[in-house]
Design a protein around this motif. Structure first.
Motif, short mmCIF file in Angstrom:
data_model
loop_
_atom_site.label_atom_id
_atom_site.label_comp_id
_atom_site.label_asym_id
_atom_site.label_seq_id
_atom_site.Cartn_x
_atom_site.Cartn_y
_atom_site.Cartn_z
N VAL A 1 0.84 -1.19 0.00
CA VAL A 1 0.00 0.00 0.00
C VAL A 1 0.88 1.25 0.00
N ALA A 2 1.92 1.25 0.83
CA ALA A 2 2.80 2.41 0.92
C ALA A 2 3.47 2.71 -0.43
N ASP A 3 3.92 1.67 -1.12
CA ASP A 3 4.56 1.88 -2.42
C ASP A 3 3.57 2.38 -3.47
N LYS A 4 2.34 1.86 -3.44
CA LYS A 4 1.30 2.34 -4.36
C LYS A 4 1.05 3.83 -4.13
N VAL A 5 0.88 4.20 -2.86
CA VAL A 5 0.60 5.59 -2.53
C VAL A 5 1.80 6.47 -2.89
N ILE B 1 1.33 9.75 -5.40
CA ILE B 1 1.37 11.14 -4.94
C ILE B 1 2.70 11.85 -5.15
N LYS B 2 3.73 11.13 -5.57
CA LYS B 2 5.09 11.69 -5.65
C LYS B 2 5.15 13.01 -6.43
N ASP B 3 4.63 13.04 -7.64
CA ASP B 3 4.70 14.25 -8.46
C ASP B 3 3.94 15.41 -7.81
N LEU C 1 9.28 14.06 -1.32
CA LEU C 1 8.59 12.96 -0.65
C LEU C 1 9.65 12.03 -0.08
N TRP C 2 9.81 12.02 1.24
CA TRP C 2 10.83 11.19 1.90
C TRP C 2 10.37 9.75 1.97
N HIS D 1 -1.09 18.03 2.48
CA HIS D 1 -2.31 17.30 2.86
C HIS D 1 -3.46 17.67 1.93
N HIS D 2 -3.67 18.97 1.73
CA HIS D 2 -4.76 19.43 0.85
C HIS D 2 -4.53 19.01 -0.60
N ALA D 3 -3.28 18.95 -1.03
CA ALA D 3 -2.99 18.58 -2.41
C ALA D 3 -3.20 17.09 -2.68
N ILE D 4 -2.87 16.23 -1.72
CA ILE D 4 -2.95 14.79 -1.97
C ILE D 4 -4.27 14.16 -1.56
N ASP D 5 -5.02 14.82 -0.69
CA ASP D 5 -6.29 14.24 -0.20
C ASP D 5 -7.24 13.90 -1.36
N PRO D 6 -7.48 14.82 -2.31
CA PRO D 6 -8.40 14.46 -3.40
C PRO D 6 -7.84 13.35 -4.31
#
Length: 153
Positions: free
Chosen positions: A5-9, A13-15, A24-25, A57-62
């Motif tokens: 799951v962590a790798d998928k996320v 979201i990286k870009d 993104l650390w 947070h606001h950028a990746i939530d959607p």
């Protein structure tokens, strides 16, 4: 091998995260007590502020809502890696070569579970740490954690 799951996320979201002028650390999906947490760990040249965390947070939530990569409820946290950041990805080992580290093993090696030294290198399979001017290799599967350590040794 199944993608975590962590790798998928991370890939999802990286870009977007890096478009917020931070890097993104790491991403971690962990269960603590009865709750699941998706931790997005960001870093910046001059550190991370609460505003940086809020903006990411606001950028990746959607993006996460639309892609729905996690099949259970969770809390989303965006945070800094801190001074004693844990090294988990190959890019971390490359970026932190020459830094002081603390390494803890699942099982003792020669009667010792905790080691302090200077990170020489690391990859998906092994980490090399210079301890008392001697390079010692540890398999990643043996390592409970490896993190930066600012204590003099």
């Amino acid at each position: 091998m199944a993608v975590s799951v962590a790798d998928k996320v991370f890939a999802l979201i990286k870009d977007t995260v890096e478009g917020q002028n931070v890097s993104l650390w790491d991403v971690r999906f962990v269960k603590e007590g009865a709750n699941w947490y998706l931790r997005v760990i960001i870093d910046g040249e001059n550190g991370i502020s609460i505003d940086d965390c809020t903006s990411v947070h606001h950028a990746i939530d959607p993006i996460l809502d639309e892609a729905d990569p996690i099949d259970k409820s969770y809390y989303l946290e965006v945070c800094s890696p801190g001074l004693e950041r844990e090294l988990t990805r190959e890019a971390h080992f490359e970026a932190c070569a020459g830094e002081k580290v603390k390494l803890k093993l699942y099982k003792a090696k020669d009667g010792v579970k905790e080691f302090f030294g200077t990170l020489v290198s690391g990859n998906k399979d092994a980490v090399v740490v210079s301890i008392d001017d001697k390079d010692t290799e540890f398999l990643r599967s043996e390592i409970s954690f490896i993190k930066l350590d600012d204590i003099d040794f």
